[in-house]
Design a protein around this motif. Structure first.
Motif, PDB file in Angstrom:
ATOM      1  N   PRO A   1      27.182  48.359  41.920  1.00  0.00           N
ATOM      2  CA  PRO A   1      27.739  47.300  41.065  1.00  0.00           C
ATOM      3  C   PRO A   1      28.454  47.907  39.861  1.00  0.00           C
ATOM      4  O   PRO A   1      28.100  49.003  39.397  1.00  0.00           O
ATOM      5  CB  PRO A   1      26.509  46.500  40.646  1.00  0.00           C
ATOM      6  CG  PRO A   1      25.489  46.782  41.690  1.00  0.00           C
ATOM      7  CD  PRO A   1      25.724  48.196  42.123  1.00  0.00           C
TER       8      PRO A   1
ATOM      9  N   VAL B   1      24.201  50.789  37.377  1.00  0.00           N
ATOM     10  CA  VAL B   1      25.483  50.101  37.241  1.00  0.00           C
ATOM     11  C   VAL B   1      26.541  51.115  36.821  1.00  0.00           C
ATOM     12  O   VAL B   1      26.305  51.935  35.925  1.00  0.00           O
ATOM     13  CB  VAL B   1      25.399  48.975  36.189  1.00  0.00           C
ATOM     14  CG1 VAL B   1      26.767  48.379  35.915  1.00  0.00           C
ATOM     15  CG2 VAL B   1      24.423  47.897  36.637  1.00  0.00           C
TER      16      VAL B   1
ATOM     17  N   GLY C   1      32.250  42.338  39.637  1.00  0.00           N
ATOM     18  CA  GLY C   1      31.247  42.403  38.581  1.00  0.00           C
ATOM     19  C   GLY C   1      31.734  41.810  37.278  1.00  0.00           C
ATOM     20  O   GLY C   1      32.868  41.334  37.163  1.00  0.00           O
TER      21      GLY C   1
ATOM     22  N   ARG D   1      32.243  35.387  35.055  1.00  0.00           N
ATOM     23  CA  ARG D   1      31.914  36.802  34.928  1.00  0.00           C
ATOM     24  C   ARG D   1      32.589  37.458  33.721  1.00  0.00           C
ATOM     25  O   ARG D   1      32.491  38.668  33.538  1.00  0.00           O
ATOM     26  CB  ARG D   1      32.323  37.558  36.201  1.00  0.00           C
ATOM     27  CG  ARG D   1      31.546  37.166  37.434  1.00  0.00           C
ATOM     28  CD  ARG D   1      31.851  38.087  38.611  1.00  0.00           C
ATOM     29  NE  ARG D   1      33.094  37.757  39.302  1.00  0.00           N
ATOM     30  CZ  ARG D   1      34.208  38.476  39.256  1.00  0.00           C
ATOM     31  NH1 ARG D   1      34.256  39.560  38.498  1.00  0.00           N
ATOM     32  NH2 ARG D   1      35.279  38.108  39.931  1.00  0.00           N
TER      33      ARG D   1
ATOM     34  N   ALA E   1      25.503  42.072  36.141  1.00  0.00           N
ATOM     35  CA  ALA E   1      26.021  43.060  37.094  1.00  0.00           C
ATOM     36  C   ALA E   1      25.025  43.371  38.195  1.00  0.00           C
ATOM     37  O   ALA E   1      25.410  43.653  39.339  1.00  0.00           O
ATOM     38  CB  ALA E   1      26.392  44.342  36.358  1.00  0.00           C
TER      39      ALA E   1
ATOM     40  N   THR F   1      25.390  42.398  42.050  1.00  0.00           N
ATOM     41  CA  THR F   1      26.740  42.010  42.478  1.00  0.00           C
ATOM     42  C   THR F   1      27.288  43.022  43.480  1.00  0.00           C
ATOM     43  O   THR F   1      26.818  44.154  43.571  1.00  0.00           O
ATOM     44  CB  THR F   1      27.700  41.918  41.280  1.00  0.00           C
ATOM     45  OG1 THR F   1      27.783  43.196  40.633  1.00  0.00           O
ATOM     46  CG2 THR F   1      27.237  40.873  40.283  1.00  0.00           C
TER      47      THR F   1
END
Length: 567
Positions: A242, A266, A309, A328, A361, A364
């Motif tokens: 993500p 992330v 994301g 988002r 995030a 995702t």
């Protein structure tokens, strides 16, 4: 004003290159545009009192920062939230009243008749604000004389750019009172009818000098904090984790986001003018900082949707989000859009809290791959000047014919493909110096190198135009050239918003002449002011790729060129 619900011509894409009068091309509605006009007008009134207070030794750094942040919020594509501007207008009036009280307590009573209306008018609530926020009353059209209006607006837009750079530097602990003092002095002058065209012209030119100064301060803030940018091949592909995408200009936000996402599973990607973050040594320490995604600001709809994301917008970069990805998007700083979550500012020295983005995030899908490969970055003044001997040797050997400064802003207009074609058509012995997002028109072309020196030297963000000035002056010294205009350098600049106005004025302050400016000359330049810039500095519009290539090469070769045209 018949038939007009707003009047805005501060950006390059303004309707018909004249003005947006119903809704902004940027997506700004009339309500927000008019409130922005009122805020700027109120800031000018506050500055009129601040100028008198400063003359008596009364200063307030918090007030100076407030003025800078507020001006920054009115730059194109920063803030689209009318409620935010209502609050700022009310706060401006509160701060103005407090400053006036301090002045009158310590110095003496102020006579309202000696002050501009912008320093005395007070609205009780948002209803009053909306009634007062009329373009002919508080906006550009309140000045009837076209040349005076043009000079006042040119100065105001230059001050907006200065204020934005000062705000970035302040976030990193770098500040200079003289810069803030000029912002208030310049703002106050635009509502002072005693300033004639000559005095306003002098202030516009001084804005260029202060522009160089504030860009130098910001350069120091960046390099002292994160190290000098290094030549870097930036990955433009994607990973399998993500991601969070950060767009805009604010390096302090970048730092805090990287710190808070470390170990969270992330990846962080840059977008638009955040691309240069990839070249700073401090940020390279983070393994989850993986590269750049996408292009310039105006391609957000396609790229943000494909990213999957969350996206953080830190400065002037916001395009009204599509419903497909609006949930988002997060804003921070002076950026705002109705119904979009906002990350609050720092309090008591604590960092911003980016946990909402990190939580969003998690889980995702990784970003959709839209391109692959790498692009070169990190050619700010130190990395270029470290190779000065090679560059000078290349010039003297005839391997390097010269340089074209082709920086500035990108935008939506198809005419901007001119810059792509120019880059393709320059001979292989010409090097392009760039900064700002205009580089996205050509930074992914395979233009090769000259003796190992890339033919596109990207200094970074628009504020890193300071690096281009440093490089030019260093070449001037090394080649023992008395006049900067005798260097083998030509200037072909793209502009879009008000930071670019500051950069243009900064170049003029260094004596640079014969700058090409495109895709169009600013709509806010009156015929008289345009003639002044043509006569004094040789400012000219872009023409065709073929004719401009010929003239630019003649400039580089030191041959006479055609005189500048006024239209």
């Amino acid at each position: 004003m018949v038939g007009m619900s707003m009047f805005c011509y501060q950006c390059q894409e303004t309707a018909a290159n004249e003005a947006c009068t119903d809704v902004g091309v940027c997506g700004k509605d009339a309500e927000t545009s008019n409130l922005q006009d009122l805020l700027v007008w109120e800031l000018k009134g506050l500055s009129a009192i601040a100028e008198r207070a400063r003359a008596e030794g009364i200063t307030d750094e918090a007030l100076d920062v407030f003025v800078a942040e507020s001006l920054f919020s009115t730059i194109t594509n920063v803030n689209f939230d009318p409620e935010w501007f209502e609050d700022r207008i009310a706060e401006t009036q509160r701060r103005r009243a407090a400053l006036r009280e301090t002045y009158e307590r310590e110095v003496g009573e102020l006579d309202d008749s000696s002050l501009p209306e912008a320093a005395t008018w007070t609205g009780e609530d948002p209803t009053d604000f909306h009634e007062k926020a009329d373009p002919s009353t508080v906006g550009a059209l309140r000045t009837e004389d076209e040349d005076l209006r043009s000079l006042r607006e040119l100065l105001t837009y230059g001050l907006k750019g200065i204020a934005s750079y000062a705000d970035h530097a302040y976030a990193l602990g770098e500040t200079k009172d003289e810069v803030f003092a000029f912002v208030t002095r310049g703002l106050a002058a635009t509502v002072d009818d005693r300033y004639d065209a000559e005095e306003l012209t002098n202030l516009v030119l001084e804005a260029g000098e202060v522009g160089v100064e504030v860009m130098e301060i910001l350069d120091t803030a960046h390099t002292d904090t994160y190290g000098h940018p290094e030549p870097t091949e930036v990955d433009i592909g994607v990973g399998d984790r993500p991601g969070i995408l950060i767009s805009g200009h604010d390096m302090k936000d970048m730092e805090e986001l990287l710190e808070q996402t470390e170990g969270e599973g992330v990846d962080v990607y840059t977008h638009g003018e955040m691309l240069p973050a990839n070249a700073y040594p401090a940020f390279k320490e983070y393994d989850h900082f993986v590269g750049n995604y996408g292009n310039a600001w105006w391609e957000q709809h396609r790229e943000f949707e494909a990213f999957n994301g969350p996206v953080l917008l830190t400065t002037n970069c916001l395009v009204p989000p599509s419903d497909s990805y609006a949930d988002r998007v997060y804003t921070t700083g002076v950026v705002g859009f109705p119904e979009v979550p906002h990350i609050d500012g720092r309090e008591d020295g604590e960092p911003k809290d980016f946990s909402p983005l990190i939580e969003a995030a998690t889980g995702t899908e990784p970003p959709e791959q839209i391109e692959s490969g790498t692009i070169p970055n990190g050619f700010a003044h130190k990395s270029v000047l470290d190779r000065a001997d090679e560059i000078i040797a290349g010039i003297q050997a005839g391997d390097i014919r010269g340089f074209v400064v082709m920086g500035g802003c990108d935008g939506r207009h198809a005419e901007r493909n001119y810059y792509t074609e120019m880059a393709k058509e320059f001979p292989e012995d010409v090097i392009i110096l760039t900064a700002g997002c205009a580089k996205y028109r050509y930074n992914k072309l395979d233009l090769g190198d000259i003796n190992g020196i890339p033919r596109v030297l990207d200094a970074g963000q628009c504020n890193d135009s300071y690096s281009l000035i440093r490089i030019a002056t260093a070449l001037q010294d090394a080649l023992d050239v008395e006049d900067i205009n005798d260097l083998p350098i030509a200037f072909d600049i793209a502009w879009y918003e008000q930071k670019a106005v500051t950069v243009l004025l900064a170049l003029l302050s260094q004596g640079v002449e014969d700058i090409r400016l495109g895709p169009t000359l600013p709509g806010f330049l009156s015929a008289g002011v345009t003639d002044l810039l043509v006569e004094e500095f040789g400012i000219k519009p872009i023409d065709t790729v073929e004719s401009d290539i010929q003239e630019i090469l003649a400039t580089i070769d030191g041959e006479p060129t055609q005189p500048a045209m006024s239209d």
